[in-house]
Write an enzyme that holds these catalytic residues in place. Structure first.
Site, PDB file in Angstrom:
ATOM      1  N   ALA A  19     -99.732 -83.989  14.510  1.00 51.69           N
ATOM      2  CA  ALA A  19    -100.612 -82.927  14.036  1.00 51.69           C
ATOM      3  C   ALA A  19    -100.467 -82.872  12.516  1.00 51.69           C
ATOM      4  O   ALA A  19     -99.438 -83.293  11.977  1.00 51.69           O
ATOM      5  CB  ALA A  19    -100.195 -81.601  14.648  1.00 51.69           C
ATOM      6  N   GLU A  26     -98.410 -87.521  21.774  1.00 52.47           N
ATOM      7  CA  GLU A  26     -98.967 -86.630  22.804  1.00 52.47           C
ATOM      8  C   GLU A  26    -100.408 -87.032  23.139  1.00 52.47           C
ATOM      9  O   GLU A  26    -100.826 -86.974  24.291  1.00 52.47           O
ATOM     10  CB  GLU A  26     -98.883 -85.181  22.324  1.00 52.47           C
ATOM     11  CG  GLU A  26     -97.433 -84.710  22.222  1.00 52.47           C
ATOM     12  CD  GLU A  26     -97.301 -83.330  21.612  1.00 52.47           C
ATOM     13  OE1 GLU A  26     -97.586 -83.190  20.406  1.00 52.47           O
ATOM     14  OE2 GLU A  26     -96.919 -82.404  22.335  1.00 52.47           O
ATOM     15  N   GLU A  67     -90.816 -83.343  16.400  1.00 48.46           N
ATOM     16  CA  GLU A  67     -91.092 -81.938  16.048  1.00 48.46           C
ATOM     17  C   GLU A  67     -89.845 -81.129  15.714  1.00 48.46           C
ATOM     18  O   GLU A  67     -89.890 -80.240  14.876  1.00 48.46           O
ATOM     19  CB  GLU A  67     -91.873 -81.253  17.180  1.00 48.46           C
ATOM     20  CG  GLU A  67     -93.353 -81.616  17.227  1.00 48.46           C
ATOM     21  CD  GLU A  67     -93.652 -82.862  18.041  1.00 48.46           C
ATOM     22  OE1 GLU A  67     -92.725 -83.646  18.339  1.00 48.46           O
ATOM     23  OE2 GLU A  67     -94.833 -83.054  18.382  1.00 48.46           O
TER      24      GLU A  67
END
Ligand code: CAA
Length: 259
Positions: free
Chosen positions: A66, A115, A135
Site C-alpha cells: 500500500a 496481499e 507491515e
C-alpha cells in the site's frame, strides 16, 4: 480502457493488467485501487475475458505495498476504512471473480502487494522475486487480507513467522511453502501464465466459475477478516506507527517503544 495508473488490454480472451507506477514500485494508492476495482468489474462482466494476468510495471517490483506516503497521518478510523474499502473493492472482488486471476510476480511483492497476489487464484513468480509482509516494521499489520490468506496458503506457523519477523523470502522458498505455484525466469513469466490460462480457456466457463466459487467458499473465515480490519485500524493510533512511517520516509531505522 484508459487508466492513469494501470495498463490494460484484452488479447485472445486474456485481460492483461499492469500496475504502472514504476517510480513508486507500483505501490497501491487510492487512485490505483479505484482503477483496479473498475478493471476487476470489467473482467467479471465481459464474456470475452476468460482469464486475467495481473503484473507490475518494470523489472523490479510487482507491488511494494500500500502507498505508505498516502496513509502516514491516518487515524484509527481512517485506517479501518482504508482496509475495509480495499477488501470490498479489490481484494475480495478478485478472489470472488468468476474469471481466474493469475498474479505474475515480477519482483518485490510486499505488504499490500503480496496481499494482492494472494487474492489472485494462482501465483507465478519470477526467479528474482522477493515476497513478504513487512507491515510490523511500520507498526502495522497486514490490512488487505494478508493475515487470513497467508495462513490459508502456507499454514499458521509459517504465516506467523513471516508476518512477525517481516522477513522477505525468495521465490524458490515461496514455491517450497506453497505460496507460489511456479517459479520461472523473468522473461518466461507472462508466457507461463498464458500457458495456464490457455488450458483453462478450453474448459467450460460456467464450470470454471463454479469451481473457483466452491474452492473460495471452503476457505473464507469472515470473522478473521473483520478482526484484521479492526486491529489494522487500532495500529494507526499507536506511537509506533507514527515512528515506523516517519522512519520509512526519512530512510532510517525505526525505534519502537511499544506504545
Ligand atoms: N509506498 C510508497 N512509496 C514506496 C513504497 C510504498 N509501499 N515502496 C517503495 N516506495 C517508493 C520509495 O519511497 C522510493 O520513492 P523515492 O524515490 O521518492 O524515495 C521508491 O519507491 C523506490 O523505493 P526505494 O528507494 O525504497 O527502493 P529500494 O530498492 O531501496 O528498496 C524496497 C525497495 C525494499 C521494496 C523498499 O522500497 C521498501 O521497503 N518499500 C516498502 C515496503 C513495505 O513496507 N510495504 C508495506 C506497505 S504497508 C501495507 O501494505 C499495508 C497494508 O497491508 C494494507
Amino acid at each position: 480502457m484508459a487508466y492513469q495508473n494501470l495498463l490494460s488490454e484484452v488479447k485472445e480472451n486474456i485481460l492483461y493488467v499492469t500496475i504502472n507506477r514504476e517510480k513508486a514500485l507500483n505501490a497501491l494508492n487510492k487512485d490505483t485501487l479505484a482503477e483496479l476495482a473498475d478493471v476487476i468489474a470489467f473482467a467479471a462482466k465481459t464474456d470475452e475475458v476468460r482469464g486475467v494476468i495481473l503484473t507490475g510495471a518494470g523489472e523490479k517490483a510487482f507491488v511494494a505495498g500500500a502507498d505508505i506516503k498516502e496513509f502516514s497521518d491516518y487515524s484509527g478510523q481512517q485506517g479501518q476504512e482504508l482496509a475495509k474499502h480495499g477488501h470490498d473493492l479489490v481484494f475480495n472482488a478478485i478472489e470472488n471473480s468468476p474469471k481466474p486471476f493469475i498474479a505474475a510476480i515480477n519482483g518485490f511483492a510486499l505488504g499490500g502487494g503480496l496481499e494482492l497476489a494472494m487474492a489472485c487464484h494462482m501465483r507465478i513468480a519470477s526467479d528474482n522475486a522477493k515476497l513478504g509482509l513487512p507491515e510490523v516494521t511500520l507498526g502495522l499489520i497486514p490490512g488487505y487480507g494478508g493475515t487470513q490468506r497467508l495462513t490459508q496458503l502456507v499454514g499458521k506457523g509459517k504465516a506467523i513467522e513471516m508476518i512477525t519477523t517481516a522477513s522477505m523470502i525468495t521465490a524458490v522458498d515461496a514455491e517450497k511453502i506453497g505460496l507460489v505455484n511456479y517459479v520461472v525466469p523473468q522473461m518466461d513469466l507472462i508466457s507461463k501464465a498464458q500457458e495456464i490460462l490457455n488450458v483453462i480457456k478450453q474448459r467450460a466457463p460456467l464450470a470454471v466459475a463454479a469451481a473457483i466459487k466452491s474452492v473460495v467458499a471452503s476457505l473464507n473465515e469472515t470473522d478473521g477478516y473483520v478482526v484484521e480490519i479492526e486491529e489494522f485500524g487500532k495500529c494507526f493510533e499507536t506511537e509506533d506507527f507514527k515512528e515506523g512511517v516517519s522512519a520509512f520516509v526519512e530512510k532510517r531505522r525505526a525505534t519502537f517503544i511499544g506504545k
